[in-house]
Design an enzyme around this catalytic site. Structure first.
Site, short mmCIF file in Angstrom:
data_model
loop_
_atom_site.label_atom_id
_atom_site.label_comp_id
_atom_site.label_asym_id
_atom_site.label_seq_id
_atom_site.Cartn_x
_atom_site.Cartn_y
_atom_site.Cartn_z
N GLU A 137 0.84 -1.22 0.00
CA GLU A 137 0.00 0.00 0.00
C GLU A 137 0.86 1.26 0.00
O GLU A 137 1.61 1.49 0.95
CB GLU A 137 -0.90 0.01 1.24
CG GLU A 137 -1.72 1.29 1.37
CD GLU A 137 -2.39 1.43 2.73
OE1 GLU A 137 -3.21 2.34 2.88
OE2 GLU A 137 -2.07 0.63 3.65
N ASP A 172 -6.10 2.75 -0.78
CA ASP A 172 -6.70 3.50 0.31
C ASP A 172 -7.14 4.86 -0.23
O ASP A 172 -6.31 5.64 -0.72
CB ASP A 172 -5.67 3.67 1.44
CG ASP A 172 -6.25 4.31 2.68
OD1 ASP A 172 -6.88 5.38 2.55
OD2 ASP A 172 -6.05 3.77 3.78
N GLN A 198 -9.44 0.42 1.26
CA GLN A 198 -9.73 1.07 2.53
C GLN A 198 -10.21 2.49 2.27
O GLN A 198 -9.86 3.09 1.24
CB GLN A 198 -8.48 1.10 3.43
CG GLN A 198 -8.03 -0.28 3.88
CD GLN A 198 -6.69 -0.26 4.58
OE1 GLN A 198 -5.80 0.51 4.22
NE2 GLN A 198 -6.51 -1.13 5.56
N GLU A 234 -11.44 2.44 7.42
CA GLU A 234 -10.22 2.69 8.20
C GLU A 234 -10.13 4.20 8.46
O GLU A 234 -9.46 4.93 7.75
CB GLU A 234 -8.97 2.20 7.47
CG GLU A 234 -7.74 2.25 8.35
CD GLU A 234 -6.45 2.05 7.58
OE1 GLU A 234 -5.57 1.34 8.08
OE2 GLU A 234 -6.31 2.62 6.48
#
Length: 251
Positions: A137, A172, A198, A234
């Protein structure tokens, strides 16, 4: 709509970790992730997750070093043996929890040596755990100064070089928006590589509502692409977890 998982490291923190699984299920989540589930016995967490009827979606590797050492070191030259030893521990915990993904953290490093170390460590991990789904990530440098994997071009280069079927991208929305300035366009470009998603509001990492990233449009884009993976919440609740779940109930 996507399948939503609760990040229990950040949500429902007013209660002990094992109790958060039931709270997440009651709130409407169908999965859960815990970034570093190493301080509670894995069988206890597995029982709590199963009792709540949730899937355990993701954990981070390596286990954290709270004594001041690096909390990720897959890209740090000279720590290869440490990486392998701690990956083995993460793999054992992931198996006990039946975790869907293991996110491998790069750590703080730069330069060609770091790149080669990162590729070598990820290649070893993918071969060592062929039945595990591993992710990397990119994280923005404003929040994570010095982090090696801080842009998507590098992530794609790494994934293409290794070419392992069990290694993919973790996307994310918070980091994507901060890194690129247009997280939705980034998703459209990167979607074929993505294994796990996320979400969190750009700027303050609160609930995925408002801000300069359109999460409802993002959820539609996930559906349009046919994304079947998990979308994990998250974020840090602006007040308390329950008060900020309108976005989930609206979905």
């Amino acid at each position: 709509m996507p399948r939503f998982a609760a990040n229990l490291t950040m949500l429902f923190t007013e209660m002990p970790l094992p109790a958060r699984f039931a709270a997440a299920a009651e709130a409407g989540f169908t999965g859960a992730e815990v970034l570093f589930p190493y301080d509670t016995a894995a069988p206890e967490l597995a029982r709590a997750c199963k009792a709540a009827g949730l899937d355990f979606v993701l954990l981070n590797a390596p286990p954290p070093n709270w004594a001041g050492g690096p909390r990720g070191f897959a890209a740090i030259p000279g720590l290869e043996e440490r990486f392998r030893r701690d990956f083995e521990r993460s793999l054992r915990v992931a198996r006990a929890l039946q975790a869907r993904h293991i996110h491998i953290m790069a750590g703080k490093a730069d330069g060609d040596d770091a790149m080669e170390t990162f590729v070598a460590n990820l290649s070893w991990a993918a071969e060592r755990a062929p039945h595990a789904s591993l992710t990397i990530e990119p994280m923005n440098l404003q929040d994570n100064p010095g982090y090696f994997l801080h842009d998507f071009d590098t992530a794609i280069e790494v994934l293409d070089r290794i070419g392992a079927p069990n290694l993919g991208l973790q996307f994310d929305s918070y980091h994507a928006q901060r890194i690129t300035g247009d997280g939705l366009a980034a998703w459209r470009r990167l979607a074929p590589y993505v294994r796990h998603v996320q979400i969190g509001r750009s700027g303050d990492r609160h609930e995925p509502v408002g801000g300069d990233f359109d999460h409802p449009a993002f959820f539609e884009a996930l559906d349009d692409h046919g994304y079947k993976g998990w979308v994990s919440a998250e974020y840090v609740p602006e007040r308390n977890t329950e008060a900020g779940l309108g976005w989930l109930n609206a979905g």
